[in-house]
Design an enzyme around this catalytic site. Sequence first.
Site, PDB file in Angstrom:
ATOM      1  N   TYR A  81       0.860  -1.186   0.000  1.00  0.00           N
ATOM      2  CA  TYR A  81       0.000   0.000   0.000  1.00  0.00           C
ATOM      3  C   TYR A  81       0.889   1.226   0.000  1.00  0.00           C
ATOM      4  CZ  TYR A  81      -3.563   3.353   1.642  1.00  0.00           C
ATOM      5  OH  TYR A  81      -4.422   4.421   1.765  1.00  0.00           O
TER       6      TYR A  81
ATOM      7  N   ASP B 258       9.311   2.669  -0.504  1.00  0.00           N
ATOM      8  CA  ASP B 258       8.283   3.333   0.312  1.00  0.00           C
ATOM      9  C   ASP B 258       8.576   2.987   1.770  1.00  0.00           C
ATOM     10  OD1 ASP B 258       4.651   3.542   0.326  1.00  0.00           O
ATOM     11  OD2 ASP B 258       6.153   4.077   1.828  1.00  0.00           O
TER      12      ASP B 258
ATOM     13  N   LYS C 195       4.605   9.454   8.443  1.00  0.00           N
ATOM     14  CA  LYS C 195       4.374   8.970   9.804  1.00  0.00           C
ATOM     15  C   LYS C 195       5.378   9.530  10.818  1.00  0.00           C
ATOM     16  CE  LYS C 195       2.149   4.774   8.093  1.00  0.00           C
ATOM     17  NZ  LYS C 195       0.750   4.762   8.492  1.00  0.00           N
TER      18      LYS C 195
HETATM   19  P1  KE4 Z   1      -0.885   8.384   4.419  1.00  0.00           P
HETATM   20  O1  KE4 Z   1      -1.408   9.081   3.175  1.00  0.00           O
HETATM   21  O2  KE4 Z   1      -1.958   7.561   5.105  1.00  0.00           O
HETATM   22  O3  KE4 Z   1      -0.162   9.354   5.364  1.00  0.00           O
HETATM   23  O4  KE4 Z   1       0.271   7.383   3.998  1.00  0.00           O
HETATM   24  C1  KE4 Z   1      -0.018   6.410   3.005  1.00  0.00           C
HETATM   25  C2  KE4 Z   1       0.941   5.243   3.155  1.00  0.00           C
HETATM   26  C3  KE4 Z   1       1.982   5.125   2.256  1.00  0.00           C
HETATM   27  N1  KE4 Z   1       2.877   4.111   2.354  1.00  0.00           N
HETATM   28  C4  KE4 Z   1       2.774   3.186   3.341  1.00  0.00           C
HETATM   29  C5  KE4 Z   1       3.787   2.074   3.409  1.00  0.00           C
HETATM   30  C6  KE4 Z   1       1.736   3.264   4.289  1.00  0.00           C
HETATM   31  O5  KE4 Z   1       1.629   2.311   5.261  1.00  0.00           O
HETATM   32  C7  KE4 Z   1       0.800   4.318   4.206  1.00  0.00           C
HETATM   33  C8  KE4 Z   1      -0.365   4.455   5.177  1.00  0.00           C
HETATM   34  N2  KE4 Z   1      -0.524   3.397   6.125  1.00  0.00           N
HETATM   35  C9  KE4 Z   1      -1.875   3.125   6.571  1.00  0.00           C
HETATM   36  C10 KE4 Z   1      -1.874   1.942   7.541  1.00  0.00           C
HETATM   37  N3  KE4 Z   1      -0.932   0.943   7.259  1.00  0.00           N
HETATM   38  C11 KE4 Z   1      -2.485   4.332   7.183  1.00  0.00           C
HETATM   39  C12 KE4 Z   1      -3.701   4.076   8.035  1.00  0.00           C
HETATM   40  C13 KE4 Z   1      -4.943   4.611   7.384  1.00  0.00           C
HETATM   41  O6  KE4 Z   1      -5.099   4.450   6.145  1.00  0.00           O
HETATM   42  O7  KE4 Z   1      -5.789   5.167   8.142  1.00  0.00           O
END
Ligand code: KE4
Length: 431
Positions: free
Chosen positions: A144, A239, A267
Site C-alpha cells: 500500500y 516506500d 508517519k
Molecule cells: P498516508 O497518506 O496515510 O499518510 O500514507 C499512506 C501510506 C503510504 N505508504 C505506506 C507504506 C503506508 O503504510 C501508508 C499508510 N498506512 C496506513 C496503515 N498501514 C495508514 C492508516 C490509514 O489508512 O488510516
Amino acid sequence: MNTSISKKLFRQAQKVIPGGVNSPVRAFRSVGGTPLFVAKAKGATVTDADGNTFLDYVSSWGPMILGHAHPKIVSAIRRAAERGTSYGAPTAGEIALAGLIRKAFPSIEKVRLVSSGTEAAMSAVRLARGFTGRDKIVKFEGCYHGHADPMLVKAGSGALTFGQPDSPGVPADTAKHTLTATFNDAASVRQLFDRNRGQIAAVIVEPIPGNMGVVPPTPGFLDELREITRTAGTLLVFDEVITGFRVAFGGAQELFGIVPDLTILGKIIGGGLPVGAFGGRRDVMDALSPEGPVYQAGTLSGNPLAVAAGIAALTELSKRGTYRNLAEKADYLGEGLQGIFRKSGGPTWTNRVGSMWTTFFQEGPVVDYATAKKSDTAAYGRYFHGMLRRGVYLAPSQFEAGFVSLAHTRRDLDRTIGAAREVLAGRPAGR
Ligand code: KE4
C-alpha cells in the site's frame, strides 16, 4: 467494558462522516464492534471517550514511536504555534528537518516535504515518470502506497482489509500503467520487465511490507530488485513510510544495505503531525519544479508546526542507544507472545522485524499477498476483542502491523503477554 459514549459518538459521526470515520481502517469493520473514540493519549496508552485506558500498539499506525504526547514534541509544537501556524513561505526549520532526514538516509541527496504519505508516493511516481519519460510502474500485490489512483491496484492496508484492492473511480486508462508483481518473487518482476522493455519508469516497494500484515523480504530479494531496475534504467523507489526511522534510524535501506533512487517517508517524521516526504538522487530531484519541469506543490508542505514536531521527534530518535532500547522491548514482547502462541490452541504465524509485527491466524508461512490472505480474519477479530477487553489495543485489522514504542515499559509488556495468555486460553476477561 462500558463503551456507551463511543457508541453514541459513532452514531452521530455516521450521520455526517462517511462510515463515521475519516479513514476506513479505523471503522473496526473487519473485526466488528464499535470503533473506540479516543479522548486522549499519553506515553504507551490511549484513553477512550468512556474513560477506558488501553496499552496502545496501533501507535497511530506507526508515528508514535516515542509514545503519545512526548514532552519534547508537545513543547516544540506549542513554541511553534506561538509564532504562527502557517506562512506559505520557506522557513529555516525545513532546512533542519531536511538535514535530519539526509543524516539518516545517505541515499537522499535532496528531499521535498509534503503533508502525507499518499502525497509523497503520488509525487514520487510522477517524478519518476517525468524523469524517465516512461509511463508504467511496478508495484506489489498487497503493498500500500496511499490512495492516489495509480496506487489503488491490488493495494494493501484498508483496501485489502475491505476487499477493495482495486477501487472504483480509478480509470482503466490509469490502472493499465500499474503492473503488479508478487512480493518475494523476483521472477514475477523479471517477467514484467521482459514484456515491457524500456517502458517501466519505477518499481515502488515497501521494503518490509506492513500493509498485508508484516512480510519480511526473503534474503536477496531486494538486491535483485536493485539489479533488475539498474539494468533497465528504471528507478527503484523504497516506500519507507512505515519502516523509515522504525526498523532503524536509516530505515530498511540501512538494515539491508540497499541504495534506492528515491525514498518515500511519512508517519514518524512528523512526530504525529501531517508530514510526508520524498527524496533521493540529486539529478532526479532536480527535475522537480521550480528547478525542473515536473510539477508538484502544496499549501501546507513544510508546515512550521509539523516541521517543529518532526525535528523534535527525529532529534530524540537520533540519540545513542535508542534503537537498542526499542529492540530489547520488541524482542521481550515478541518472545513472550511466541511462547504463548506455541502453546495456544489455534494455528498462528508471526512475522516480526524489530518493533513492527503481525500475528497471522493461520499455519503460515506468510511470505506474500496470497499467503497473507489465507488468514482466518474471524479468529483475528476474536483475538482483537479479547485483548481489547483486557486493556490492549491492537490494530483493528489482520492486515496491518502492530508497533512497540519506546514508552512501553517492561510492566506494560508483561501485561500484554498476560492478556494474550488469557485470551488464547479462552478465559473470560475480568473487565
Ligand atoms: P498516508 O497518506 O496515510 O499518510 O500514507 C499512506 C501510506 C503510504 N505508504 C505506506 C507504506 C503506508 O503504510 C501508508 C499508510 N498506512 C496506513 C496503515 N498501514 C495508514 C492508516 C490509514 O489508512 O488510516
